[in-house]
Design a protein around this motif. Structure first.
Motif, PDB file in Angstrom:
ATOM      1  N   LYS A 248     -11.735 -21.421 -17.687  1.00 52.01           N
ATOM      2  CA  LYS A 248     -11.401 -20.008 -17.492  1.00 52.01           C
ATOM      3  C   LYS A 248     -12.629 -19.104 -17.385  1.00 52.01           C
ATOM      4  CE  LYS A 248      -6.865 -20.366 -19.505  1.00 52.01           C
ATOM      5  NZ  LYS A 248      -6.091 -20.310 -20.741  1.00 52.01           N
ATOM      6  N   VAL A 249     -13.826 -19.683 -17.601  1.00 51.44           N
ATOM      7  CA  VAL A 249     -15.048 -18.866 -17.586  1.00 51.44           C
ATOM      8  C   VAL A 249     -15.512 -18.631 -16.147  1.00 51.44           C
ATOM      9  CG1 VAL A 249     -17.501 -18.842 -18.234  1.00 51.44           C
ATOM     10  CG2 VAL A 249     -15.790 -19.713 -19.846  1.00 51.44           C
ATOM     11  N   ASP A 250     -15.873 -17.380 -15.837  1.00 57.21           N
ATOM     12  CA  ASP A 250     -16.461 -17.054 -14.536  1.00 57.21           C
ATOM     13  C   ASP A 250     -17.967 -17.356 -14.618  1.00 57.21           C
ATOM     14  OD1 ASP A 250     -17.616 -15.895 -12.297  1.00 57.21           O
ATOM     15  OD2 ASP A 250     -16.308 -14.133 -12.329  1.00 57.21           O
ATOM     16  N   PHE A 251     -18.332 -18.609 -14.309  1.00 54.01           N
ATOM     17  CA  PHE A 251     -19.730 -19.024 -14.456  1.00 54.01           C
ATOM     18  C   PHE A 251     -20.652 -18.330 -13.468  1.00 54.01           C
ATOM     19  CE2 PHE A 251     -17.821 -22.654 -16.708  1.00 54.01           C
ATOM     20  CZ  PHE A 251     -18.646 -22.689 -17.812  1.00 54.01           C
ATOM     21  N   ASP A 252     -20.151 -18.042 -12.268  1.00 55.77           N
ATOM     22  CA  ASP A 252     -21.029 -17.408 -11.279  1.00 55.77           C
ATOM     23  C   ASP A 252     -21.474 -16.029 -11.772  1.00 55.77           C
ATOM     24  OD1 ASP A 252     -20.914 -19.588  -9.671  1.00 55.77           O
ATOM     25  OD2 ASP A 252     -19.204 -18.866  -8.494  1.00 55.77           O
ATOM     26  N   GLU A 253     -20.533 -15.300 -12.356  1.00 55.26           N
ATOM     27  CA  GLU A 253     -20.890 -13.980 -12.895  1.00 55.26           C
ATOM     28  C   GLU A 253     -21.867 -14.140 -14.061  1.00 55.26           C
ATOM     29  OE1 GLU A 253     -17.977 -10.533 -13.919  1.00 55.26           O
ATOM     30  OE2 GLU A 253     -18.549 -11.469 -15.824  1.00 55.26           O
ATOM     31  N   MET A 254     -21.608 -15.145 -14.907  1.00 54.42           N
ATOM     32  CA  MET A 254     -22.481 -15.363 -16.056  1.00 54.42           C
ATOM     33  C   MET A 254     -23.901 -15.706 -15.599  1.00 54.42           C
ATOM     34  SD  MET A 254     -22.360 -18.360 -18.874  1.00 54.42           S
ATOM     35  CE  MET A 254     -23.777 -18.607 -19.909  1.00 54.42           C
ATOM     36  N   ILE A 255     -24.005 -16.584 -14.609  1.00 54.74           N
ATOM     37  CA  ILE A 255     -25.325 -16.988 -14.105  1.00 54.74           C
ATOM     38  C   ILE A 255     -26.047 -15.784 -13.508  1.00 54.74           C
ATOM     39  CG2 ILE A 255     -26.459 -18.399 -12.317  1.00 54.74           C
ATOM     40  CD1 ILE A 255     -24.208 -20.535 -12.965  1.00 54.74           C
ATOM     41  N   MET A 256     -25.290 -14.938 -12.807  1.00 54.68           N
ATOM     42  CA  MET A 256     -25.872 -13.713 -12.239  1.00 54.68           C
ATOM     43  C   MET A 256     -26.405 -12.806 -13.363  1.00 54.68           C
ATOM     44  SD  MET A 256     -23.676 -10.700 -10.437  1.00 54.68           S
ATOM     45  CE  MET A 256     -23.115  -9.972 -11.967  1.00 54.68           C
ATOM     46  N   ARG A 257     -25.580 -12.616 -14.399  1.00 57.53           N
ATOM     47  CA  ARG A 257     -25.973 -11.693 -15.477  1.00 57.53           C
ATOM     48  C   ARG A 257     -27.173 -12.208 -16.284  1.00 57.53           C
ATOM     49  NH1 ARG A 257     -23.243  -7.476 -17.086  1.00 57.53           N
ATOM     50  NH2 ARG A 257     -23.776  -7.803 -19.264  1.00 57.53           N
ATOM     51  N   LEU A 258     -27.341 -13.538 -16.335  1.00 57.88           N
ATOM     52  CA  LEU A 258     -28.488 -14.096 -17.064  1.00 57.88           C
ATOM     53  C   LEU A 258     -29.812 -13.689 -16.412  1.00 57.88           C
ATOM     54  CD1 LEU A 258     -27.293 -17.710 -17.970  1.00 57.88           C
ATOM     55  CD2 LEU A 258     -27.957 -15.927 -19.584  1.00 57.88           C
ATOM     56  N   LYS A 259     -29.732 -13.291 -15.123  1.00 60.00           N
ATOM     57  CA  LYS A 259     -30.964 -12.933 -14.401  1.00 60.00           C
ATOM     58  C   LYS A 259     -31.259 -11.440 -14.469  1.00 60.00           C
ATOM     59  CE  LYS A 259     -30.375 -16.778 -11.216  1.00 60.00           C
ATOM     60  NZ  LYS A 259     -29.484 -17.084 -10.079  1.00 60.00           N
ATOM     61  N   ALA A 260     -30.559 -10.697 -15.317  1.00 60.70           N
ATOM     62  CA  ALA A 260     -30.714  -9.241 -15.367  1.00 60.70           C
ATOM     63  C   ALA A 260     -32.162  -8.811 -15.567  1.00 60.70           C
ATOM     64  CB  ALA A 260     -29.839  -8.672 -16.480  1.00 60.70           C
ATOM     65  N   TYR A 261     -32.891  -9.561 -16.381  1.00 61.81           N
ATOM     66  CA  TYR A 261     -34.263  -9.137 -16.694  1.00 61.81           C
ATOM     67  C   TYR A 261     -35.314 -10.045 -16.058  1.00 61.81           C
ATOM     68  CZ  TYR A 261     -32.392  -5.555 -19.675  1.00 61.81           C
ATOM     69  OH  TYR A 261     -31.740  -4.435 -20.122  1.00 61.81           O
ATOM     70  N   ASN A 262     -34.900 -10.880 -15.102  1.00 62.14           N
ATOM     71  CA  ASN A 262     -35.876 -11.754 -14.428  1.00 62.14           C
ATOM     72  C   ASN A 262     -36.563 -11.017 -13.285  1.00 62.14           C
ATOM     73  OD1 ASN A 262     -34.986 -13.607 -16.172  1.00 62.14           O
ATOM     74  ND2 ASN A 262     -34.207 -15.065 -14.663  1.00 62.14           N
TER      75      ASN A 262
ATOM     76  N   ASN B 275     -19.178  -5.532 -14.461  1.00 62.58           N
ATOM     77  CA  ASN B 275     -20.114  -6.478 -15.071  1.00 62.58           C
ATOM     78  C   ASN B 275     -21.337  -6.757 -14.210  1.00 62.58           C
ATOM     79  OD1 ASN B 275     -18.479  -6.589 -17.275  1.00 62.58           O
ATOM     80  ND2 ASN B 275     -17.575  -8.580 -16.792  1.00 62.58           N
ATOM     81  N   PHE B 276     -21.512  -5.992 -13.135  1.00 56.02           N
ATOM     82  CA  PHE B 276     -22.724  -6.159 -12.341  1.00 56.02           C
ATOM     83  C   PHE B 276     -23.947  -5.829 -13.186  1.00 56.02           C
ATOM     84  CE2 PHE B 276     -20.150  -5.283  -8.296  1.00 56.02           C
ATOM     85  CZ  PHE B 276     -20.168  -6.618  -7.924  1.00 56.02           C
ATOM     86  N   ILE B 277     -25.103  -6.369 -12.761  1.00 54.23           N
ATOM     87  CA  ILE B 277     -26.354  -6.082 -13.472  1.00 54.23           C
ATOM     88  C   ILE B 277     -26.683  -4.599 -13.263  1.00 54.23           C
ATOM     89  CG2 ILE B 277     -28.835  -6.581 -13.558  1.00 54.23           C
ATOM     90  CD1 ILE B 277     -28.135  -9.387 -12.467  1.00 54.23           C
ATOM     91  N   GLY B 278     -27.114  -3.962 -14.339  1.00 57.63           N
ATOM     92  CA  GLY B 278     -27.454  -2.539 -14.231  1.00 57.63           C
ATOM     93  C   GLY B 278     -26.330  -1.641 -14.703  1.00 57.63           C
ATOM     94  N   LYS B 375     -27.909  -9.648  -5.066  1.00 57.21           N
ATOM     95  CA  LYS B 375     -28.298 -10.261  -6.345  1.00 57.21           C
ATOM     96  C   LYS B 375     -27.388  -9.828  -7.486  1.00 57.21           C
ATOM     97  CE  LYS B 375     -33.166 -11.095  -5.519  1.00 57.21           C
ATOM     98  NZ  LYS B 375     -34.485 -10.444  -5.526  1.00 57.21           N
ATOM     99  N   GLY B 376     -26.383  -9.044  -7.167  1.00 62.72           N
ATOM    100  CA  GLY B 376     -25.464  -8.601  -8.207  1.00 62.72           C
ATOM    101  C   GLY B 376     -25.950  -7.378  -8.958  1.00 62.72           C
ATOM    102  N   ARG B 377     -26.942  -6.674  -8.390  1.00 62.21           N
ATOM    103  CA  ARG B 377     -27.426  -5.453  -9.041  1.00 62.21           C
ATOM    104  C   ARG B 377     -26.688  -4.250  -8.471  1.00 62.21           C
ATOM    105  NH1 ARG B 377     -32.273  -6.540 -11.937  1.00 62.21           N
ATOM    106  NH2 ARG B 377     -32.674  -8.732 -11.634  1.00 62.21           N
TER     107      ARG B 377
END
Lengths: 262, 491
Positions: A248-262, B275-278, B375-377
């Motif tokens: 049930k986990v949206d992994f694509d969204e999770m993987i995207m969010r892990l890159k917020a500060y990269n 839930n997008f970045i930012g 990139k989802g931002r």
């Protein structure tokens, strides 16, 4: 005054370190699946780390850290006798342990550390436990002996074939599911690995649980940095998780969010 | 030091007869010095600079020392307002500060963040004369700051008050305003008090939430040091219900527990793309910057920066966030609020300060979707224009969407500040505790006692999202009630 003294340090590999830290209150209240928030130094960041083990007599908890960023590098550089500035926990929901039959436990990289207490507890609950340890290469396989002690069988998967079979963790999972009835799969590791384990087990309709390691600040529900979409709803990993139904986990969204500060 | 509240005291009678009411009421209300908006948006310095002593004494002179002072009724902790003000007028500033401390554990904080215009000052007799009320908040702040600076300048060692210890132990869960206020009262009553805090710093929302430019950390620290000197024990990095269970608190010998764990859970709107970045909660944004020091040298915690920042919501936290965004270097910072300026719940002063600093106000606008790059931002938000319809349950005219009036607005950082829910940690950890449908702890309104005999609760875990001063009022009431109960059991 800090009481979070490091009493033991071991290098699993160049970038992976095991620390045994004095934290008596956390040691007595932690259960498999729990995590802690750790901070090093006065300007330190708060980062979540899953608890790999605890020793009630010594009043210690065991953390396994992979140096991947500024904060994890700082923690890995600490030596026996040094102190962590802050440790708070145990946080999150503990793993639901019961006898279900056969449990396949998949650990990728340092994900084996938080998996170990679950393997132990699943075995103690009377399950047949098949553990699959996966890594890029043989030197990166950790906690092999400890996992073997509590598993009925251990399968190794390496990308380069330097230990066990050559291939990804999913190939190992697939092979076990094809040869015997599997009642539950537990997968902990990099997000992309958990995503593909989930896809594999979904195909075979085997219930699967994952433990998510997202970005966090406070770890107590306050900030929402860790939010993930599970079954179409926003959940907080720190208080609703860290374990969720993998299908049930949206992994694509999770993987995207892990890159917020990269 | 005489902190007597007797209005008939000789000095007070003399002070009253020194000037006529007409002379007093002809003095204009003090204007608090403020930093220039152009300068302050590039700094973290406190915006309001505080009254000078001459200003404060003059402002105190305005107070008519009414026989039936209504201002006290308007104060959630019932500060003896005329007594402290008249002490300022006669130059006994330290006595004034002591009077404040009798009923408020954090006067320097309240003098800064209380909505006085809705509380004490709204009841001032001057309002009836169609004049501006006595600046009670500025005076409170002046007296508390004077005392703090006096302690610092003269290296005065703080000592515990000479109360006989009664041997009973009290645990406080959370070190925000409710917990601190409760702890301050209980230590004065002779209890051993331990405050448990989940974070690595004491102060709760005063530290992680309210920004430096509105409430400097040194002010909060000084108030906490005062409590520490009184004998309050603080334990950080400890989550009650996780690190230590309710049962373990009993084993540790606690006779009473006060839960003030706050409104820990940020609300989101549940719209596409949130839930997008930012896109983050105000709690996350403010915690990263205020508690973790993101962006300051030597601090490891990062925070996303934006050129065009939208803050969703119209409360004080939204104002704190949008003004923080300006200080983080954003070119455009806007408030997006679904009602009009008139219905905005933030303090008038905060809205005014935000306007001075160049914040844009997009009122009657509601975000309905966020759009992101590859990139989802987040790169834009779709907003629905609204108009005001009939009054709703809150008495405010409710916003109604204008059909077809949807706009796309470019943004690269969005701070969601649409309220918080109570933190579920304690309710989850103590299943027997009665919880409301909203997730708040149910208490008796008079005593703040929960459904479990030795657990009292107050602040946002009971109210769901209120103010610092209401939380402090809860702490005071709970302390009074718990003390009464424990003393009864003792006999």
């Amino acid at each position: 005054m800090s009481m979070f003294k490091i009493v033991e340090k071991e290098h699993f590999s160049e970038n992976v370190v095991k620390l045994v830290v004095e934290a008596p209150m956390i040691a007595q209240s932690r259960r498999p699946g729990h995590f802690v928030i750790v901070r090093t130094g006065e300007g330190g960041e708060r980062i979540p780390l899953t608890i790999a083990d605890a020793d009630l007599k010594r009043g210690t908890i065991t953390l396994v850290i992979q140096a991947i960023g500024e904060s994890t590098r700082k923690i890995c550089a600490l030596e026996t006798g040094d102190c962590l500035t802050d440790i708070v926990g145990p946080l999150g929901q503990a793993t639901h342990i019961e006898k279900v039959g056969t449990v396949v436990c998949c650990g990728g990289g340092v994900g084996v550390a938080p998996l170990l207490p679950i393997i132990k507890a699943m075995k103690e609950a009377g399950n047949r436990v098949v553990s699959i340890l996966a890594a890029r290469t043989s030197e990166l396989i950790i906690l092999e002996k400890e996992v073997a002690e509590f598993s009925d069988e251990v399968i190794f998967m390496t990308d380069d074939g330097s230990k066990g079979q050559k291939g990804l963790v999913t190939a190992g999972v697939e092979a076990v599911i094809e040869r015997e009835k599997v009642d539950l799969v537990v997968a902990i590791g990099p997000a992309v690995m958990m995503k593909f384990v989930a896809l594999t087990t979904k195909k075979h309709d085997v219930p699967t649980m994952v433990s998510l390691n997202t970005i966090m600040v406070d770890g107590t529900g306050m900030c929402g940095a860790c939010r993930v979409t599970v079954d179409g709803k926003t959940k907080f990993v720190c208080i609703d998780g860290p374990e969720f139904d993998a299908h049930k986990v949206d992994f694509d969204e999770m993987i995207m969010r892990l890159k917020a500060y990269n | 030091m005489n902190t007597d509240n007797n209005r008939d005291a000789k000095w007070r009678e003399e002070l009253r007869s020194a000037l006529s009411a007409k002379e007093r009421t002809s003095i204009p209300r003090a204007v608090i010095p403020q930093l220039d908006p152009k300068f302050r948006v590039h700094s973290n310095h406190e915006v309001n600079q505080g009254l000078s002593q001459a200003q404060a004494v003059l402002e105190a002179t305005r107070c008519l020392d009414c026989p039936d002072p209504q201002c006290i009724q308007g104060c959630p902790v019932s500060i003896a307002i005329p007594t402290f003000i008249k002490n300022i007028e006669r130059g006994e500033i330290l006595t004034a500060a002591k009077v404040l401390k009798q009923t408020s554990a954090l006067p320097a904080v309240c003098g800064r963040v209380c909505p006085q215009e809705k509380q004490c000052e709204s009841r001032c007799i001057y309002n009836k004369m169609k004049k501006q009320p006595v600046a009670i908040g500025y005076l409170e702040r002046f007296a508390a700051d004077f005392e703090r600076e006096n302690i610092k300048a003269n290296n005065i060692e703080l000592r515990p008050s000479a109360v006989e210890k009664n041997g009973m132990n009290i645990a406080v869960v959370g070190s925000g305003p409710a917990g601190l206020s409760f702890a301050g009262d209980m230590i004065k009553k002779g209890y051993n008090v331990t405050v448990y805090e989940a974070l690595h710093e004491i102060g709760g929302v005063l530290k992680y939430g309210i920004p430096e430019f509105r409430l400097p950390n040194v002010v909060v620290e000084a108030e906490i040091d005062g409590l520490r000197a009184e004998g309050v024990n603080f334990v950080k990095d400890c989550v009650i219900g996780k690190t230590i269970s309710y049962d373990q608190l009993h084993q540790l010998g606690y006779d009473g527990i006060f839960v003030a764990s706050g409104a820990g859970l940020p609300r989101f709107m549940g719209i596409p793309g949130e839930n997008f970045i930012g896109i983050m909660s105000a709690n996350e944004y403010l915690t990263r910057i205020n508690l973790m020091g993101a962006g300051r040298p030597g601090e490891d915690t990062p925070v996303l920066k934006g050129n065009r920042v939208a803050v969703i919501g119209g409360g004080n936290t939204a104002m704190d966030s949008v003004r923080t965004a300006l200080r983080q270097g954003s070119k455009t910072a806007m408030i997006v609020y679904r009602r009009s300026l008139e219905e905005m719940p933030a303090r008038v002063e905060e809205v005014h300060h935000a306007q001075e600093e160049g914040v844009e106000f997009m009122t009657l606008c509601n975000p309905i979707e966020y759009l992101a790059d590859e990139k989802g931002r987040v790169r834009a938000m779709k907003v629905q224009r609204m108009e005001l319809g009939e009054p709703d349950a809150s008495g405010r005219r409710s916003p109604v969407p204008i059909e077809g009036a949807i706009e796309e607005i470019e943004v690269d950082l969005v701070i969601v500040s649409v309220g918080v829910s109570p933190n579920p940690l304690i309710p989850n950890a103590i299943p027997e505790l009665e919880i409301s449908r909203r997730g708040t702890i149910v208490v008796n309104e008079e005593s703040m006692r929960s459904s479990i005999y030795d657990i009292y609760a107050g602040g946002d875990i009971v109210r769901g999202g209120a103010t610092v001063i209401l939380a402090m009022g809860d702490g005071r009431r709970a302390a009074a009630a718990m003390d009464k109960e424990l003393m009864k059991q003792e006999k």
